[in-house]
Design a protein around this motif. Structure first.
Motif, short mmCIF file in Angstrom:
data_model
loop_
_atom_site.label_atom_id
_atom_site.label_comp_id
_atom_site.label_asym_id
_atom_site.label_seq_id
_atom_site.Cartn_x
_atom_site.Cartn_y
_atom_site.Cartn_z
N UNK A 10 -12.26 -9.04 4.33
CA UNK A 10 -11.36 -8.82 4.43
C UNK A 10 -10.21 -8.39 2.69
N UNK A 11 -10.32 -8.83 2.57
CA UNK A 11 -9.97 -8.73 1.05
C UNK A 11 -10.54 -7.35 0.23
N UNK A 12 -11.48 -6.95 0.15
CA UNK A 12 -12.20 -6.16 0.18
C UNK A 12 -10.76 -4.49 0.79
N UNK A 18 -7.02 -0.37 0.92
CA UNK A 18 -6.06 -0.17 2.31
C UNK A 18 -5.05 0.39 0.95
N UNK A 19 -4.27 -0.96 0.28
CA UNK A 19 -3.50 -0.36 -0.26
C UNK A 19 -3.57 0.58 -1.48
N UNK A 20 -4.79 0.60 -1.58
CA UNK A 20 -4.44 2.47 -3.05
C UNK A 20 -4.19 3.66 -2.07
N UNK A 21 -4.85 3.31 -0.66
CA UNK A 21 -4.50 3.86 0.13
C UNK A 21 -3.25 5.07 0.47
N UNK A 22 -2.82 3.37 0.94
CA UNK A 22 -1.37 3.28 1.11
C UNK A 22 0.08 4.13 -0.06
N UNK A 23 -0.66 3.50 -1.18
CA UNK A 23 0.00 3.45 -2.50
C UNK A 23 0.17 5.20 -2.64
N UNK A 24 -0.87 5.86 -2.45
CA UNK A 24 -1.11 7.30 -3.14
C UNK A 24 -0.44 8.49 -1.87
N UNK A 25 -0.49 7.69 -0.82
CA UNK A 25 0.52 9.10 0.22
C UNK A 25 2.08 9.48 0.02
N UNK A 26 2.23 9.87 0.22
CA UNK A 26 3.75 10.80 0.00
C UNK A 26 4.55 10.08 1.05
#
Length: 106
Positions: free
Chosen positions: A88-90, A95-103
């Motif tokens: 889950x942590x991984x 998911x956090x990296x992908x969420x931050x990268x999207x405009x």
């Protein structure tokens, strides 16, 4: 992939299977076949049930695992992918990296 096998047995069919030894054999065969990480046996809505956590190597295992429960115990059988805390942590990091990268759409 780590899976949860959730089984809920029909009461009448599992009563008969309990009396003739089929229930114990099916459970024993499942445990030997899957070599689960954990297995728990409980009542589920007034029916016999179990939760078995195991590593599914290939989806083609599904019929071999489920059919004895369907055919002999009138069971409802579910296969649910699950994660442990490390996984889950991984996943949350990714998911956090992908969420931050999207405009933002705002």
């Amino acid at each position: 992939m780590r899976m949860l096998l959730r089984v809920s047995c029909d009461v009448v069919a599992s009563n008969s299977a309990m009396k003739d030894g089929t229930l114990a054999k099916i459970v024993q065969d499942t445990i030997e076949k899957l070599k689960p990480e954990a297995s728990y046996f409980l009542s589920m809505n007034g029916k016999r049930g179990c939760y078995i956590f195991f590593d599914m190597k290939d989806p083609s295992q599904i019929p071999d695992i489920a059919e004895p429960y369907f055919l002999n115990l009138g069971a409802e059988v579910e296969f649910i992918p699950v994660m442990n805390a490390d996984e889950l942590g991984k996943g949350l990091e990714i998911a956090a990296k992908h969420s931050l990268a999207k405009p933002s759409l705002n």
